[in-house]
Write an enzyme that holds these catalytic residues in place. Structure first.
Site, PDB file in Angstrom:
ATOM      1  N   ARG A 136      93.937 145.483  45.318  1.00 52.66           N
ATOM      2  CA  ARG A 136      94.535 145.850  44.949  1.00 52.66           C
ATOM      3  C   ARG A 136      94.255 146.496  43.918  1.00 52.66           C
ATOM      4  O   ARG A 136      95.635 147.775  43.360  1.00 52.66           O
ATOM      5  CB  ARG A 136      95.700 144.633  44.664  1.00 52.66           C
ATOM      6  N   ASN A 163      87.779 132.620  40.553  1.00 50.58           N
ATOM      7  CA  ASN A 163      88.365 132.028  39.993  1.00 50.58           C
ATOM      8  C   ASN A 163      88.698 130.892  39.819  1.00 50.58           C
ATOM      9  O   ASN A 163      88.796 130.385  38.297  1.00 50.58           O
ATOM     10  CB  ASN A 163      89.838 131.934  40.688  1.00 50.58           C
ATOM     11  N   HIS A 204      90.221 135.343  47.936  1.00 51.84           N
ATOM     12  CA  HIS A 204      91.574 135.155  48.822  1.00 51.84           C
ATOM     13  C   HIS A 204      91.504 135.908  50.461  1.00 51.84           C
ATOM     14  O   HIS A 204      92.009 136.413  50.962  1.00 51.84           O
ATOM     15  CB  HIS A 204      92.520 136.228  48.295  1.00 51.84           C
ATOM     16  N   TYR A 217      87.673 141.139  41.923  1.00 45.70           N
ATOM     17  CA  TYR A 217      86.941 139.843  42.093  1.00 45.70           C
ATOM     18  C   TYR A 217      85.555 139.593  42.186  1.00 45.70           C
ATOM     19  O   TYR A 217      85.646 138.901  41.626  1.00 45.70           O
ATOM     20  CB  TYR A 217      87.633 138.711  42.463  1.00 45.70           C
ATOM     21  N   GLU A 255      95.450 143.813  50.493  1.00 45.82           N
ATOM     22  CA  GLU A 255      96.235 143.246  50.619  1.00 45.82           C
ATOM     23  C   GLU A 255      97.250 144.445  48.994  1.00 45.82           C
ATOM     24  O   GLU A 255      96.455 144.674  48.402  1.00 45.82           O
ATOM     25  CB  GLU A 255      95.933 141.778  49.538  1.00 45.82           C
TER      26      GLU A 255
END
Length: 715
Positions: free
Chosen positions: A289, A177, A226, A235, A372
């Site tokens: 996910r 991110n 996360h 990610y 997740e």
């Protein structure tokens, strides 16, 4: 004389300083343009826009089919507006496009940007507001600088000011991110020639390239996002995309990626990321996910990252070239794949790679998080975190299976067959419950253990599960299987797409095939499907199925508006433990590369692998041809096999090899990561060796493997 010389000297110094400052300023300005040229080259496109032009509203610059009021968290509809203006820009500026220098299209671009700026749509998912939208705007503004007519200066400034205000601060984020936000800072800094912001952006791209106990690159060469969740794909894709993208922009400039940072990226890419990709497909339990999104397990597009590394990391260019050829489908999945075995002691993950196959194990403990299911995605993922395994040769054995999967029959997992899949306590960052999850590895072979206990939502099931990894096979053991669940408990060996050839199975020397639509539940000695053999040395009630299964993408991912049912042919095999099992067991051996009855019979006859123990106390296997013992001690105990004996005073995972070769080697690890010392006594033909294993004083390495070379002494 002195009176005149001093002012002259001062004047000359001032002139020289001014020239130097001007030269530095000019160089920096040149580097802004150099960066923008590289960015343009990276995104060069020649789009077809005739279809989307029909939806354009000339009155206000909007598109008739876009819902600008939507704030939905995934597939945010308003972003379509920016995507289309982006295509308009590349059509307008590409000499090969029929709309090149088209004044009418230019007016549409300007009016479309004005509409967006005035309307200022907002998404409930921050990612669209602070990453997707500003990145796209930054690139299209950079491209418009090459247009016959450019973005009006006032409009460009207003857009850039809003990106700066609303686009987020990369320093406040971590991992991928942070890198994604820093990217649009780079675009904005180049457009505004803001050196301070450019340096800050690059610092935030490069700063995450360190080993950490937080989100990011882990000390075991895995990757977390996360919180403590393993995210090699997903990610992991994003951070590699961003880092290699920026590194290509800055190559040859004063802002180039430092060598120590490049080494971390290179090691992760070569030894973890691309090893989880078989052929063109990533192992489904390594991508978070995103596995619930259609087409995402196909990672052929990530050949771009490896292609960039050929230039950035020429020391390993041959390795990257082989990766690219596999991902592009020019070479088979086994091309230039070298054997390796890695247990990621921070990530609770084991990866076993051979030229002929790849096999992994995904676990979760109190130290890591379950997979997740946020943003309405990956809704049936619950059991994937509990000892899930991938068994792949080509890589596409699970491609597109997920909508039709029975999610209580996850390969490798022992679980009750519930009517509905539970949601974890939280959709984000739910920790596991196991305190004993880990493995021992010597980089080629290894053993992994998982004490599975789950009393959540009526699951009420536990087991001691272990995997023993060799060259030609993986031995999978389960013991202490107990449950008070009201549903039948099963251990699934595999659930994958059915091949074109019918599965074979044997019982009591009788070989049979299983036609489509058939299933069987009884004793089986071995089975073969899609050139993978499954041997059941201790028997058990085993089910085998070759059936059509149906489902839809929406059921596993509400952000995918595909509610129509699809059907796929599926092969499933596993153990039935019944209701309320107490101290049940299972044992199976996965033997890739076996496609016929004669091959399985020959393997079975060779009896190269022996199971020495499969209890709640000890699970152990010996591979005769490798002269290798592997054992999991769940409590202090002793294991004996002929003239070989090993004793330990604490739980541990260990390997002893080259017993008869004169240079024995012991590898040991603590899956519980307790930090306690472990005493191990090994005896062979009356000769004894004892060691006191002291784990690292650094808790980061509490689960890492330690090797000991030793010479026997007389007992």
């Amino acid at each position: 004389m002195k009176t005149y010389c001093l002012p002259l000297i001062i004047l000359l110094i001032a002139i020289c300083s001014g020239k130097q400052a001007y030269a530095e300023s000019t160089a920096n300005n040149d580097e802004f343009e150099t960066l923008m040229q590289k960015i343009r080259k990276d995104f060069a496109a020649n789009p077809s826009i005739d279809k989307i032009l029909k939806e354009y509203n000339d009155k206000d610059g909007s598109f008739a089919d876009v819902d600008y009021a939507s704030i939905q968290r995934t597939n945010w509809p308003p972003l379509v507006h920016i995507d289309r203006i982006y295509d308009f820009v590349f059509a307008y500026t590409n000499p090969q496009n029929k709309y090149y220098k088209d004044n009418a299209l230019y007016e549409k671009i300007v009016k479309g940007l004005e509409f967006w700026h005035q309307r200022n749509p907002w998404c409930h998912n921050w990612w669209y507001n602070q990453i997707a939208e500003p990145q796209k705007l930054g690139v299209l503004l950079i491209q418009m600088r090459t247009g016959a007519r450019q973005t009006p200066a006032d409009l460009e400034k207003r857009i850039l000011d809003r990106i700066r205000t609303d686009g987020g601060d990369p320093a406040k984020w971590t991992g991928a991110n942070r890198t994604d936000i820093a990217l649009h800072w780079i675009y904005r800094s180049c457009l505004s020639r803001n050196e301070a912001d450019l340096k800050k952006a690059l610092e935030n791209v490069y700063n995450p390239i360190v080993y950490t106990t937080e989100e990011g690159f882990q000390y075991d060469n895995s990757y977390f996002q996360h919180g403590r969740q393993l995210y090699i794909g997903g990610y992991g894709d994003e951070i590699l995309k961003g880092i290699t993208q920026v590194a290509m922009y800055t190559k040859g400039t004063q802002y180039a990626l430092p060598k120590d940072k490049l080494d971390i990226v290179s090691k992760f890419m070569r030894e973890t990321y691309y090893r989880t990709i078989r052929g063109q497909y990533m192992l489904f339990d390594a991508m978070g996910r995103s596995v619930s999104r259609p087409g995402v397990p196909n990672k052929s597009a990530t050949a771009l990252f490896a292609s960039r590394m050929i230039e950035l990391d020429p020391q390993h260019k041959d390795e990257y070239k082989a990766i690219v050829e596999r991902l592009q489908g020019k070479k088979p999945a086994e091309y230039q794949v070298t054997p390796s075995h890695t247990h990621y002691f921070k990530g609770d993950y084991t990866l076993h790679v051979r030229p002929a196959y790849t096999f992994d194990v995904r676990m979760t403990s109190t130290r890591t998080s379950r997979l997740e299911y946020g943003n309405g995605e990956n809704l049936k993922t619950y059991f994937v975190s509990d000892g899930c395994t991938n068994i792949v040769r080509r890589g596409n054995e699970y491609d597109g299976i997920f909508p039709v999967w029975n999610w209580t029959r996850i390969p490798g997992v022992t679980a009750p067959q519930l009517d509905s899949i539970p949601f974890a306590i939280s959709d984000w960052q739910t920790p596991g419950t196991s305190t004993f999850a880990g493995g021992v590895s010597d980089s080629l072979y290894g053993a992994t253990a998982y004490v599975y206990t789950d009393n959540y939502k009526g699951i009420n099931t536990g087991a001691h599960k272990a995997w023993f990894f060799f060259d030609d096979e993986v031995v999978c053991l389960g013991s202490g299987i107990s449950s008070t669940s009201e549903s039948e408990v099963q251990t699934t060996v595999n659930q994958c797409l059915a091949s074109t050839d019918e599965p074979l199975y044997a019982y009591d020397e009788q070989v049979s095939s299983l036609s489509l639509g058939q299933e069987r539940s009884a004793g089986i000695d071995w089975a073969v499907h899609d050139n993978i053999g499954y041997l059941f040395p201790e028997g058990g009630k085993i089910f085998i199925s070759h059936k059509n299964q149906s489902g839809n993408w929406y059921a596993i991912n509400n952000s995918v508006n595909r509610k129509e049912n699809i059907q796929k042919k599926v092969f499933t095999i596993g153990f039935e433990h019944g209701k309320h099992p107490q101290n049940a067991t299972y044992a199976y051996i996965v033997v890739p590369g076996k496609g016929t009855a004669s091959e399985m019979q020959a393997y079975q006859k060779a009896d190269n692998v022996r199971i020495l123990s499969n209890t709640k106390q000890i699970q152990a296997v010996c591979n005769r041809s490798l002269n290798l013992y592997q054992a999991i001690f769940y409590q202090p105990g002793e294991l004996a096999d002929g003239n070989f004996k090993v004793k330990t005073d604490k739980p541990c995972a260990l390997m002893v090899k080259k017993i008869s070769g004169g240079k024995p080697v012991l590898h040991v690890a603590d899956p519980g990561q307790t930090g306690q010392s472990i005493r191990i006594d090994i005896t062979v033909s009356g000769k004894k060796y004892s060691i006191e294993h002291h784990p690292s004083t650094d808790p980061i390495y509490a689960g890492a493997t330690t090797a000991y070379n030793f010479q026997f002494t007389e007992n």
